[in-house]
Design a protein around this motif. Structure first.
Motif, short mmCIF file in Angstrom:
data_model
loop_
_atom_site.label_atom_id
_atom_site.label_comp_id
_atom_site.label_asym_id
_atom_site.label_seq_id
_atom_site.Cartn_x
_atom_site.Cartn_y
_atom_site.Cartn_z
N CYS A 135 -45.52 -12.42 -8.44
CA CYS A 135 -44.17 -12.87 -8.57
C CYS A 135 -44.01 -12.95 -10.10
N MET A 192 -38.68 -15.07 -5.88
CA MET A 192 -39.69 -15.48 -4.56
C MET A 192 -40.31 -15.72 -2.86
N GLY A 223 -45.37 -21.71 -6.06
CA GLY A 223 -44.13 -21.50 -5.71
C GLY A 223 -43.98 -22.86 -6.73
N GLY A 272 -38.66 -24.56 -6.39
CA GLY A 272 -40.47 -23.51 -6.36
C GLY A 272 -41.00 -23.59 -4.95
#
Lengths: 388, 306
Positions: free
Chosen positions: B135, B115, B95, B60
């Protein structure tokens, strides 16, 4: 204590010594409204002789030499000002030696106030019936070291001066505030303050902007005292008042911090009031980076001088030769640090967006600009000292 | 020239993000143990799947960094240093936070592609609404709609296999189902104090929202006879209020604004609990974050000078 204030790391290393530059070729004394020249052009003048005279106001010559006449080529805080030029004869001739006159605690309040005003020991109006004395021994800007070195070098005079003022005015409380990180001064004063039981030593944390009058008073003085009850003086004021009471020595010299990342050896230096900054830099500084700007009265809160033809006055605390910070301004990330760190509770982000918003409370400490992670410069939006 | 700046603090998006991520590391380590090492030692997963929690979390962060680099280099033609490019916005932190919140059973293709797309869009929109919330909701919808995940649940293979009766202490030490690295309440509390004392968190938002949620859930627990522990510690609510609701860019910045913002989030989270408990805090934050500037402006209007 306001936890929102910020600890700023020391930028420059200054030696523990007061340097001197007391012999410039020429001095430039700004003409003030209501004051007239008390000597003729081309006349010789003694050091500490009255140069300009008005109603109850006197300006003294810091050097002995020849009065050359007027010039309008100099600036005071970036504004053109007419100055009297004195050519230095390097003899420091004094008309008469005053010597020690009397024990300084024996003056009456009226006598003391009269001497202070007459010899320019304090710029401003002293309160009529103060109840409390607060002496600021903390430099307003974290990169200035003038107050710290004054205490270090003249601690006995400072304590004697504070004691005299306190007993002459019969004050209820007397505080001397210093920085608790200033270990030399803490040791020095705690060892000597026992002789003066009427003086309370206040050790304050090394956070910015604790050295600003408004912030300092908020942290020291209890709410029972009104503004007119408080006599606020800096250690430099105390040193000047001491010299006036002890020797009737007018204010003709000024201790300033001369520092910045563009000079080799930062220092605290004693200079004559009226010295041009160009002369000072030329004769004292070893410049290591020619891309410098000259900043007066603090790297964080000071003002950039547009020309070296500015003169040093009794209100100049410091001169910095520093390169500009090149960080690029980015979009605001809404962190709110400018708001939460503001010592007077202003909202710089809001003021930036709303130009008519009231910003009169701003003390121009520059903390909002310093802490901003997006490197936004709030100074132009807050007006005041930093605007011409 | 008269308003030049000569000294600045070293605080930047880089230092803020790194500090916040630093205090996440103990939670990530526990998440790796809970959803990786522990499952591997009990033969629920093979050696390849052992590192899945770390791939999801740090992946992420890498997606955030890639988005920042692409946007700054190709769109804005920014030629600053590599670190400045990577940390040109908070997307690296976003992330990693998202990685901590997502269930271990997530489909990696859905997770990373959603993402990337959402992060890219949020960069173009100047990060105006809470990116993590958008997200998470998008991943949830795509995962369910695509049929790649039949049921969006937080349990790992071990938790699905066993029947648990969790008490208060179990919740504190992170035994409850939840995101990959968001369940350990003690470590989360330490992270909260860490980012608070280093001045990298809008603590007033976390505090006010959690207080409202606790009050509302106590009332609900009494009225509906539901376990208060389950209500408070499930669905990553405390982690979300610490790390997601306090997103610097999309939340309020004045003290009054932050408290109001937190209270509104708390109330809406409680309200949306009856609609979709998993998504309730995300929807609440998303809605309130749309009005962050308005809240600040209305609550902190300064009188004008004459």
């Amino acid at each position: 204590m306001n936890n929102n204030m910020v600890s700023i790391p020391d930028g420059f290393h200054l030696d523990n010594k007061v340097h001197e530059y007391l012999n410039p070729d020429y001095l430039y004394i700004p003409l003030k409204e209501g004051l007239s020249l008390s000597v003729k052009t081309n006349a010789l003048i003694y050091k500490e002789q009255v140069l300009l005279k008005g109603e109850g106001e006197y300006i003294y010559s810091p050097i002995s030499g020849k009065v050359m006449g007027k010039t309008d080529s100099m600036k005071l805080n970036n504004k053109h000002v007419e100055c009297i030029v004195i050519e230095n004869d390097y003899r420091e001739k004094v008309n008469k030696k005053k010597g020690v006159l009397r024990y300084i605690n024996e003056y009456t309040k009226e006598e003391m106030y009269k001497l202070i005003y007459k010899y320019n020991a304090y710029n401003g109006i002293l309160p009529e019936n103060p109840k409390i004395l607060v002496v600021n021994g903390i430099d307003p800007d974290p990169f200035e070291k003038t107050s710290s070195l004054i205490i270090n070098t003249y601690s006995s005079k400072i304590l004697e001066g504070i004691d005299a003022i306190s007993s002459i005015l019969s004050l209820e409380e007397t505080y001397l505030s210093i920085n608790n990180h200033d270990s030399d001064n803490v040791i020095n004063l705690t060892n000597n303050i026992g002789t003066y039981p009427n003086i309370t030593l206040k050790l304050l944390p090394d956070i910015y902007p604790i050295g600003f009058k408004k912030v300092l008073l908020k942290n020291i003085v209890s709410k029972q005292y009104k503004e007119e009850d408080i006599l606020y003086l800096t250690v430099l004021d105390i040193y000047n008042i001491y010299n006036v009471l002890k020797r009737k020595k007018p204010l003709t010299e000024r201790l300033i911090t001369l520092s910045g990342n563009a000079i080799e050896q930062p220092m605290v230096i004693n200079v004559k009031v009226g010295t041009s900054i160009a002369d000072l830099i030329k004769n004292v500084c070893h410049v290591t980076n020619n891309k410098y700007y000259v900043v007066a009265n603090g790297l964080l809160s000071g003002k950039t001088l547009t020309t070296l033809n500015n003169v040093i006055t009794s209100e100049t605390r410091s001169i910095f030769l520093n390169t500009i910070d090149n960080h690029k301004e980015t979009k605001c990330i809404n962190c709110g640090l400018c708001n939460s760190k503001c010592p007077v509770g202003l909202n710089p982000k809001y003021i930036k967006a709303h130009k008519k918003a009231d910003k009169t409370k701003c003390i121009h400490c520059g903390l909002c600009t310093y802490v901003c992670p997006s490197k936004i410069n709030f100074k132009p939006y807050l007006g005041g000292n930093n605007e011409e | 020239m008269k308003n030049n700046v000569y000294v600045r603090s070293n605080r930047s998006i880089y230092t803020i993000s790194i500090t916040r991520i630093f205090f996440l590391l103990p939670l990530i380590a526990y998440g790796f143990y809970k959803n990786g090492i522990h499952l591997y030692l009990n033969d629920y997963i093979n050696i390849k799947e052992l590192f899945l929690p770390l791939i999801i979390i740090f992946g992420g962060g890498i997606i955030g960094a890639i988005v920042n680099i692409i946007y700054e280099l190709l769109i804005k033609r920014n030629k600053q240093g590599f670190t400045s490019l990577i940390f040109s916005s908070f997307h690296v932190e976003y992330g990693m936070i998202l990685g901590c919140l997502i269930p271990i059973s997530i489909n990696l293709a859905v997770y990373f592609s959603c993402m990337f797309v959402i992060f890219m869009i949020s960069k173009f929109l100047n990060n105006r609404i809470n990116t993590i919330c958008v997200c998470f909701i998008t991943i949830y919808i795509v995962a369910i709609m695509s049929g790649l995940m039949t049921d969006f649940h937080f349990e790992n293979l071990y938790e699905l296999d066993k029947q648990f009766s969790l008490d208060f202490m179990d919740y504190l030490i992170g035994k409850a189902p939840g995101g990959i690295a968001s369940t350990h309440i003690i470590l989360l509390t330490l992270a909260f104090f860490g980012i608070h004392f280093t001045n990298n968190n809008k603590t007033a938002i976390t505090t006010s929202s959690v207080i409202i949620i606790i009050i509302a859930y106590i009332a609900l627990a009494i009225v509906k006879d539901i376990s208060f522990n389950t209500l408070l510690f499930s669905n990553n609510i405390l982690f979300i209020m610490t790390y997601v609701a306090t997103d610097s860019v999309t939340s309020c910045y004045t003290i009054k604004g932050k408290i109001t913002y937190g209270i509104l989030i708390g109330l809406l989270t409680f309200g949306f609990y009856f609609v979709k408990p998993i998504l309730a805090p995300y929807i609440a934050i998303l809605i309130v974050s749309l009005f962050n500037n308005l809240i600040d402006r209305k609550l902190n209007a300064i009188p004008k000078t004459n």
